[in-house]
Design a protein around this motif. Structure first.
Motif: not given
Length: 140
Positions: A81-82, A93-95, A100-101, A104-106
């Motif tokens: 989980p992330a 960094n927002k974009k 990135l979210a 990632l799978s979770d």
């Protein structure tokens, strides 16, 4: 830089990472931003770095090597989980954090309102609440 280092560690050691919190995260280093940051580092006094326990030359060298970093092809290795957090006003960094979210799978993205790059300084209470909710959900 901390988010990149943590993400890289999670990629290299997925068996050792149970959860991941990344604030103002990048997964592919923005070359122009790093060059600008490196330029600033060159004009900053040594004392600015020493107060954090670093040598100026080491930080400049680290930033130079990070310019080539691209973790896109390895993101699939992160299965824990992330939580990806970024300030609403952190335009650098927002974009990338949102992207990135989604890769990632979770992962879950949380935007801190009225906050720039230094979320822990600008919105410490809101950040603490977001972190607590995330950890509570993981522990169950």
């Amino acid at each position: 830089m901390g988010a990149v280092l943590a993400l890289n560690y999670a990629i290299d050691h997925p068996d050792k990472v149970k959860a991941l919190v990344l604030i103002a995260a990048q997964y592919e280093m923005p070359e122009k931003l790093l060059k600008f940051q490196n330029l600033l580092f060159h004009v900053m006094p040594n004392a600015m770095f020493e107060q954090f326990g670093f040598k100026k030359a080491d930080v400049i060298r680290l930033c130079g090597t990070m310019a080539e970093l691209d973790l896109r092809d390895s993101l699939y290795k992160v299965s824990c989980p992330a939580l990806i957090v970024c300030g609403e006003k952190d335009n650098a960094n927002k974009k990338a954090s949102k992207e990135l979210a989604s890769y990632l799978s979770d992962a879950h993205f949380h935007e801190l309102l009225k906050t720039g790059h230094e979320a822990n300084i600008e919105s410490p209470e809101e950040l603490a609440m977001v972190l607590q909710r995330f950890y509570d959900n993981i522990i169950g």
